[in-house]
Design an enzyme around this catalytic site. Structure first.
Site, PDB file in Angstrom:
ATOM      1  N   SER A 138      -0.630   5.801 -25.077  1.00 24.33           N
ATOM      2  CA  SER A 138      -1.596   5.195 -24.136  1.00 24.33           C
ATOM      3  C   SER A 138      -1.391   3.685 -24.033  1.00 24.33           C
ATOM      4  O   SER A 138      -2.212   2.983 -23.444  1.00 24.33           O
ATOM      5  CB  SER A 138      -3.027   5.481 -24.605  1.00 24.33           C
ATOM      6  OG  SER A 138      -3.241   4.947 -25.902  1.00 24.33           O
TER       7      SER A 138
ATOM      8  N   GLN B 162      -8.534   9.988 -24.968  1.00 20.20           N
ATOM      9  CA  GLN B 162      -7.623   8.902 -24.604  1.00 20.20           C
ATOM     10  C   GLN B 162      -7.504   8.766 -23.084  1.00 20.20           C
ATOM     11  O   GLN B 162      -7.227   7.691 -22.569  1.00 20.20           O
ATOM     12  CB  GLN B 162      -6.253   9.189 -25.229  1.00 20.20           C
ATOM     13  CG  GLN B 162      -5.205   8.154 -24.955  1.00 20.20           C
ATOM     14  CD  GLN B 162      -3.929   8.465 -25.715  1.00 20.20           C
ATOM     15  OE1 GLN B 162      -3.934   8.448 -26.942  1.00 20.20           O
ATOM     16  NE2 GLN B 162      -2.853   8.766 -25.010  1.00 20.20           N
TER      17      GLN B 162
ATOM     18  N   SER C 139      -6.424  -6.218  15.882  1.00 16.85           N
ATOM     19  CA  SER C 139      -5.596  -5.018  16.014  1.00 16.85           C
ATOM     20  C   SER C 139      -4.188  -5.480  16.369  1.00 16.85           C
ATOM     21  O   SER C 139      -4.023  -6.496  17.038  1.00 16.85           O
ATOM     22  CB  SER C 139      -6.163  -4.143  17.131  1.00 16.85           C
ATOM     23  OG  SER C 139      -5.140  -3.350  17.702  1.00 16.85           O
TER      24      SER C 139
ATOM     25  N   LYS D  54      -9.712  -6.783  20.039  1.00 16.49           N
ATOM     26  CA  LYS D  54     -10.471  -6.231  18.898  1.00 16.49           C
ATOM     27  C   LYS D  54     -10.867  -7.277  17.849  1.00 16.49           C
ATOM     28  O   LYS D  54     -10.101  -8.182  17.534  1.00 16.49           O
ATOM     29  CB  LYS D  54      -9.641  -5.134  18.197  1.00 16.49           C
ATOM     30  CG  LYS D  54      -9.433  -3.874  18.999  1.00 16.49           C
ATOM     31  CD  LYS D  54     -10.718  -3.180  19.436  1.00 16.49           C
ATOM     32  CE  LYS D  54     -11.447  -2.496  18.314  1.00 16.49           C
ATOM     33  NZ  LYS D  54     -10.749  -1.322  17.819  1.00 16.49           N
TER      34      LYS D  54
ATOM     35  N   ASN E 101     -10.107   6.391 -34.660  1.00 15.23           N
ATOM     36  CA  ASN E 101     -11.195   6.997 -33.883  1.00 15.23           C
ATOM     37  C   ASN E 101     -12.392   6.062 -33.750  1.00 15.23           C
ATOM     38  O   ASN E 101     -12.961   5.927 -32.659  1.00 15.23           O
ATOM     39  CB  ASN E 101     -11.642   8.315 -34.529  1.00 15.23           C
ATOM     40  CG  ASN E 101     -10.521   9.339 -34.570  1.00 15.23           C
ATOM     41  OD1 ASN E 101      -9.465   9.107 -33.975  1.00 15.23           O
ATOM     42  ND2 ASN E 101     -10.730  10.436 -35.265  1.00 15.23           N
TER      43      ASN E 101
ATOM     44  N   THR F  35     -34.454   5.298  11.650  1.00 16.43           N
ATOM     45  CA  THR F  35     -34.399   6.515  10.851  1.00 16.43           C
ATOM     46  C   THR F  35     -33.587   7.492  11.693  1.00 16.43           C
ATOM     47  O   THR F  35     -33.657   7.457  12.928  1.00 16.43           O
ATOM     48  CB  THR F  35     -35.790   7.118  10.568  1.00 16.43           C
ATOM     49  OG1 THR F  35     -36.395   7.473  11.816  1.00 16.43           O
ATOM     50  CG2 THR F  35     -36.700   6.125   9.855  1.00 16.43           C
ATOM     51  N   HIS F  36     -32.781   8.312  11.025  1.00 22.18           N
ATOM     52  CA  HIS F  36     -31.893   9.249  11.739  1.00 22.18           C
ATOM     53  C   HIS F  36     -30.958   8.518  12.698  1.00 22.18           C
ATOM     54  O   HIS F  36     -30.532   9.080  13.698  1.00 22.18           O
ATOM     55  CB  HIS F  36     -32.685  10.315  12.513  1.00 22.18           C
ATOM     56  CG  HIS F  36     -33.776  10.960  11.728  1.00 22.18           C
ATOM     57  ND1 HIS F  36     -33.598  12.093  10.980  1.00 22.18           N
ATOM     58  CD2 HIS F  36     -35.077  10.598  11.551  1.00 22.18           C
ATOM     59  CE1 HIS F  36     -34.725  12.424  10.389  1.00 22.18           C
ATOM     60  NE2 HIS F  36     -35.637  11.524  10.706  1.00 22.18           N
TER      61      HIS F  36
ATOM     62  N   TYR G 278     -13.792  13.623 -32.583  1.00 26.28           N
ATOM     63  CA  TYR G 278     -12.756  13.031 -31.728  1.00 26.28           C
ATOM     64  C   TYR G 278     -11.785  14.099 -31.256  1.00 26.28           C
ATOM     65  O   TYR G 278     -11.393  14.981 -32.020  1.00 26.28           O
ATOM     66  CB  TYR G 278     -11.978  11.944 -32.483  1.00 26.28           C
ATOM     67  CG  TYR G 278     -10.862  11.376 -31.630  1.00 26.28           C
ATOM     68  CD1 TYR G 278     -11.117  10.391 -30.686  1.00 26.28           C
ATOM     69  CD2 TYR G 278      -9.559  11.887 -31.724  1.00 26.28           C
ATOM     70  CE1 TYR G 278     -10.118   9.900 -29.870  1.00 26.28           C
ATOM     71  CE2 TYR G 278      -8.544  11.402 -30.905  1.00 26.28           C
ATOM     72  CZ  TYR G 278      -8.827  10.405 -29.979  1.00 26.28           C
ATOM     73  OH  TYR G 278      -7.837   9.929 -29.167  1.00 26.28           O
TER      74      TYR G 278
ATOM     75  N   ASN H 246     -12.289  -6.394  14.326  1.00 24.26           N
ATOM     76  CA  ASN H 246     -12.661  -5.231  13.518  1.00 24.26           C
ATOM     77  C   ASN H 246     -13.312  -5.621  12.184  1.00 24.26           C
ATOM     78  O   ASN H 246     -12.959  -6.633  11.583  1.00 24.26           O
ATOM     79  CB  ASN H 246     -11.416  -4.384  13.235  1.00 24.26           C
ATOM     80  CG  ASN H 246     -10.889  -3.732  14.498  1.00 24.26           C
ATOM     81  OD1 ASN H 246     -11.656  -3.413  15.402  1.00 24.26           O
ATOM     82  ND2 ASN H 246      -9.571  -3.561  14.568  1.00 24.26           N
TER      83      ASN H 246
ATOM     84  N   GLU I 287     -15.292  -1.954   6.022  1.00 22.90           N
ATOM     85  CA  GLU I 287     -14.759  -0.588   5.906  1.00 22.90           C
ATOM     86  C   GLU I 287     -14.110  -0.399   4.535  1.00 22.90           C
ATOM     87  O   GLU I 287     -14.249   0.655   3.907  1.00 22.90           O
ATOM     88  CB  GLU I 287     -13.763  -0.317   7.030  1.00 22.90           C
ATOM     89  CG  GLU I 287     -14.453  -0.225   8.389  1.00 22.90           C
ATOM     90  CD  GLU I 287     -13.460  -0.157   9.535  1.00 22.90           C
ATOM     91  OE1 GLU I 287     -13.644   0.697  10.398  1.00 22.90           O
ATOM     92  OE2 GLU I 287     -12.514  -0.964   9.579  1.00 22.90           O
TER      93      GLU I 287
HETATM   94  N1  ARG Z   1      -4.679   6.436 -28.776  1.00 19.29           N
HETATM   95  C1  ARG Z   1      -5.820   7.116 -29.242  1.00 19.29           C
HETATM   96  C2  ARG Z   1      -6.956   6.954 -28.248  1.00 19.29           C
HETATM   97  O1  ARG Z   1      -6.904   6.015 -27.575  1.00 19.29           O
HETATM   98  C3  ARG Z   1      -6.281   6.522 -30.529  1.00 19.29           C
HETATM   99  C4  ARG Z   1      -6.999   7.467 -31.391  1.00 19.29           C
HETATM  100  C5  ARG Z   1      -6.048   8.423 -31.929  1.00 19.29           C
HETATM  101  N2  ARG Z   1      -6.669   9.215 -32.920  1.00 19.29           N
HETATM  102  C6  ARG Z   1      -6.068  10.265 -33.394  1.00 19.29           C
HETATM  103  N3  ARG Z   1      -6.725  10.935 -34.285  1.00 19.29           N
HETATM  104  N4  ARG Z   1      -4.897  10.655 -32.968  1.00 19.29           N
HETATM  105  O2  ARG Z   1      -7.857   7.741 -28.147  1.00 19.29           O
END
Ligand code: ARG
Length: 481
Positions: free
Chosen positions: A23, A322, A277, A283, A110, A155-156, A317, A285, A290
């Site tokens: 990650s 992740q 545009s 235009k 964790n 309204t509406h 956990y 816009n 938007e």
């Molecule tokens: N990369 C993991 C996360 O962001 C960290 C925690 C990983 N814990 C584990 N028991 N593998 O959630």
């Protein structure tokens, strides 16, 4: 990309699996939070004499150096680690050797990741509260400036009753004031330190969770470790507040888009925000509005992703969590982008008071006022409603607006209509008469303005009372044993 540090997988883990499960690219943004969490945890380990003070001092020095190097842009966590937590640990190990291994005592990734995310969301909340408070203030200032502009309220999407533009701006501000409440709720939820629950069940070591809690500026501890490591409710609450605020921005944008169209012509868009545009030279816009409306899709998507992510997970956990990174980390910047765009664009939006008054004068929006005038003279509302309904039909048959219906036409329907019509046929008399609390009358609107201003001040105060990451570092770099 291959994760190198064998935290759990071991060196034999398939390279593709490591790459798939990393990650790091997403949680790089949590680096400052991670360093602060480590500094606070380390301080506790040293104070409780759980690790040798020599080691605590060396790790402290290295963490402080990493913070400065990261801030200066001279160091970034190396590619190829499983996550930002392992990347920091790997760097510490490179610098200090096995001494670095004392840091993870009594801690798990964790609780570490739960802490980093809470610190991150809290920091995002500060900016969100400040920015949305600023938006409420800007809208309220417009409410005061446009207090005398009259337009049809809808309204509406049908013309309903006369309102003031001040009232309309206050309606927009009221939505965002509720978002301040939602952000404050998220703030309350995030304000608990998860650090020290370990992987799920606490530790046999003599830790003191209150030390890092205090150092990191949390007002309470999370209650139960097994719950803590699997809890992303604070992420849901924040993402919900963001999604709702984006929906509100989109609704305001839709009114502006409609009101600035040739069909309404109520609002003019200044040159700074009117987009052209590539083909049609005439235009102007409302692209900014938007896009403001469109960004709500990603906001709702983030919330839905997180809701679906936690659905059905067992307690504790799970690596699924992740995947909170994408939706959660993008929510704050998405909100800030939209609110800032609104704040830039709104000063370039102006009412055309002549057009909005003409819209009222050419219509039947004072019908309810005539009925209320009849009620004041003792006519039951349902009777009044029917009499005015008949009068409106007559006027429509004659092809004239209510304001110019001749008295004899009214008298032919019912004599009691004549004085009621005379009192209220001028649409400009409607708004000043609607002074009930929450109404469009000028005193009622002034009350709304005052309340909304106070809510914005509260939002800012919560932001200002929240410890910022940079401040936490100042404190943590000074700790001694
Ligand atoms: N990369 C993991 C996360 O962001 C960290 C925690 C990983 N814990 C584990 N028991 N593998 O959630």
């Amino acid at each position: 990309m291959i994760a190198k540090t064998a935290a759990g997988g071991g060196p034999s883990l398939d390279a593709e699996v490591l790459a798939f499960s990393s990650s790091l690219e997403k949680d790089r943004v949590l680096l400052r939070e991670d360093l602060l969490g480590s500094l606070a945890h380390l301080t506790m380990l040293g104070r409780q004499r759980i690790i040798p003070l020599e080691a605590a001092r060396a790790i402290h020095r290295a963490l402080v150096e990493l913070w400065h190097a990261a801030e200066a842009g001279t160091w970034r966590p190396a590619e190829g680690e499983e996550d930002v937590h392992m990347a920091v640990e790997a760097e510490l190990t490179r610098r200090l050797g096995t001494e670095a291994g004392h840091l993870h005592t009594g801690r798990s990734r964790n609780d570490q990741v739960a802490l980093d995310l809470r610190l991150h969301v809290r920091e995002q909340l500060v900016e969100a509260l400040e920015t949305v408070s600023g938006l409420v203030e800007a809208l309220v200032a417009r409410a005061e400036a446009d207090a005398d502009v009259l337009l049809p309220g809808y309204t509406h999407r049908q013309r309903a009753q006369p309102i003031s533009a001040g009232y309309w701006w206050c309606a927009a501000a009221a939505m965002f004031a509720r978002d301040l409440d939602a952000l404050a709720f998220a703030h309350r939820q995030v304000d608990a330190s998860p650090l020290g629950v370990g992987a799920l069940a606490g530790t046999s070591l003599p830790t003191d969770r209150d030390i890092p809690r205090t150092l990191l500026g949390f007002s309470r501890l999370t209650l139960n470790g097994l719950d803590t490591v699997g809890d992303r409710d604070f992420a849901l609450d924040f993402t919900y507040a963001v999604a709702r605020c984006l929906l509100h921005a989109g609704r305001l944008a839709t009114d502006i888009i409609d009101f600035s169209s040739s069909e309404f012509r109520f609002l003019q868009l200044g040159d700074a925000i009117a987009c052209g545009s590539s083909l049609m030279p005439q235009k102007r816009n409302p692209d900014v509005f938007e896009l403001v409306r469109a960004k709500g899709a990603a906001g709702v998507g983030n919330l839905l992703s997180l809701l679906t992510l936690v659905k059905g997970l067992p307690l504790g956990y799970n690596r699924d969590l992740q995947e909170d990174r994408g939706p959660l980390l993008s929510a704050g910047p998405l909100l800030l982008g939209v609110v800032r765009a609104l704040r830039v664009a709104l000063p370039h939006v102006s009412f055309d008071a002549a057009v909005t008054l003409r819209a009222l004068e050419s219509d039947y929006t004072q019908a309810t006022d005539i009925a209320e005038a009849l009620v004041r003279s003792g006519v039951p509302f349902r009777t009044a409603y029917q009499l005015v309904g008949t009068l409106v039909k007559q006027a429509q048959g004659l092809g004239i607006p209510l304001g110019v219906v001749p008295a004899d036409v009214a008298a032919a329907v019912d004599a009691r209509l004549v004085p009621a019509l005379e009192q209220t046929r001028d649409v400009r008399t409607s708004v000043p008469s609607r002074e009930s609390v929450g109404g469009t009358g000028p005193r009622a609107v002034a009350q709304q303005v005052a309340t909304l201003r106070a809510r914005a001040v509260e939002g800012r105060a919560l932001a200002h009372s929240t410890p910022r990451l940079a401040h936490l570092f100042q404190v943590l770099q000074e700790v001694t044993w």
